[in-house]
Design an enzyme around this catalytic site. Structure first.
Site, PDB file in Angstrom:
ATOM      1  N   CYS A  45      42.466  38.586  40.230  1.00 13.47           N
ATOM      2  CA  CYS A  45      43.379  38.004  41.224  1.00 13.47           C
ATOM      3  C   CYS A  45      44.688  37.573  40.555  1.00 13.47           C
ATOM      4  CB  CYS A  45      42.683  36.818  41.895  1.00 13.47           C
ATOM      5  SG  CYS A  45      43.756  35.841  42.960  1.00 13.47           S
ATOM      6  N   CYS A  48      46.004  34.095  41.463  1.00 14.67           N
ATOM      7  CA  CYS A  48      45.215  33.062  40.782  1.00 14.67           C
ATOM      8  C   CYS A  48      45.816  32.745  39.414  1.00 14.67           C
ATOM      9  CB  CYS A  48      43.768  33.517  40.596  1.00 14.67           C
ATOM     10  SG  CYS A  48      42.851  33.799  42.126  1.00 14.67           S
TER      11      CYS A  48
END
Length: 303
Positions: A45, A48
């Site tokens: 991700c 993230c």
């Protein structure tokens, strides 16, 4: 994302990684002493990787007012599934053993700081940024039911910043609130495809989808009669929940969907819980119905 060596546990134990087995001790029990932010992330991700360093910086600067616990959903997926986490990054704040607030997407540092201040001291967002202040005023107007004023402010922001996703998403919500679903679709279509997964846009899209679902339902009275005649008619209860949401009766919406979860979690492929998660996204993480609903849903799932 800082996950190696000493980064796993920051100074004074303010930041740590957790597992499914350690979640109760690291989050539920620890949140009875001070708020705990849970950062749901995964190695693949990219947002993230942007958000986690910001979370770590802000938590360290808070000097013990809050702790940060990180959970890799690829390695430990049970808790995120139970909580209805469908996109990451997702940050859920636990207070007194229960989910209390949260947000999705990689927010800038200023918004993370504001989130932490609201969580720990109830302070408003920092002043000084005219666009941020305008968006905050528009958001407040929309929450208060003044969609017309909110729409005007969002439109003014877009005149100065045509690519402002927060303002675009807010305008979609205004159209949804006033029943102008065609205009909501047209506004949503203006958002670049690659940015539609970002938190404010995804929430506005969820609100539009819920409104479209409700528009296809029958009269509210008829649905209420069906549920009264057969409390086990989950489809009728599900439809009633959506119809109630269209009328702004969020508390009753949550009640009915939770009732389905209690009675038959597997009904319609876990449809009631999934619908709740979509509604929480549509309402926003700080909405009282979202906060209360997440808490009640967690109580059922973790019982």
């Amino acid at each position: 994302m800082l996950q190696d060596g000493g980064a796993a546990v920051a100074a004074d134990g303010l930041i740590k990684d957790t597992t499914t087995q350690g979640f109760v001790a690291d989050v539920i029990e620890e949140s009875r002493r001070q708020p705990v932010l849970v950062d749901f992330w995964a190695p693949w991700c990219q947002p993230c990787k942007q958000l986690t360093p910001i979370l770590e910086k802000v938590v360290k600067a808070a000097r013990g007012r809050v702790k940060l616990v990180k959970m890799n959903i690829d390695e430990h997926g049970a808790i995120p599934r139970q909580m209805g986490i469908q996109s990451i990054p997702a940050v859920i704040a636990f207070v007194d053993g229960r989910p209390a607030d949260g947000f999705m997407g990689a927010l800038p540092e200023s918004q993370v700081v504001a989130f932490l201040d609201r969580l720990t001291r109830g302070r408003a967002a920092p002043e000084g940024d005219p666009v941020a202040e305008a968006l905050e005023a528009a958001d407040a107007a929309l929450v208060d039911g003044d969609a017309a004023s909110a729409a005007q402010i969002y439109a003014e922001v877009l005149q100065h910043d045509p690519e402002n996703l927060h303002a675009m998403a807010g305008l979609v919500r205004c159209y949804v609130e006033t029943g102008a679903l065609d205009q909501a679709r047209q506004t949503l279509a203006m958002v670049p495809e690659g940015k539609r997964a970002q938190a404010p846009v995804a929430a506005a899209a969820a609100a539009l989808e819920v409104a479209e679902q409700a528009a296809a339902l029958g009269p509210l009275v008829e649905l209420e009669k069906k549920v009264a005649a057969d409390p086990l008619d989950h489809q009728a209860r599900y439809d009633l929940a959506l119809a109630l949401n269209a009328k702004g009766r969020k508390g009753e919406t949550v009640d009915h969907l939770l009732e389905i979860v209690r009675r038959d979690r597997k009904w319609n492929d876990d449809g009631a819980r999934k619908q709740l998660v979509q509604l929480f996204e549509a309402w926003g993480p700080t909405d009282e119905a979202t906060v209360s609903g997440r808490r009640r849903l967690s109580s059922i799932l973790f019982a």
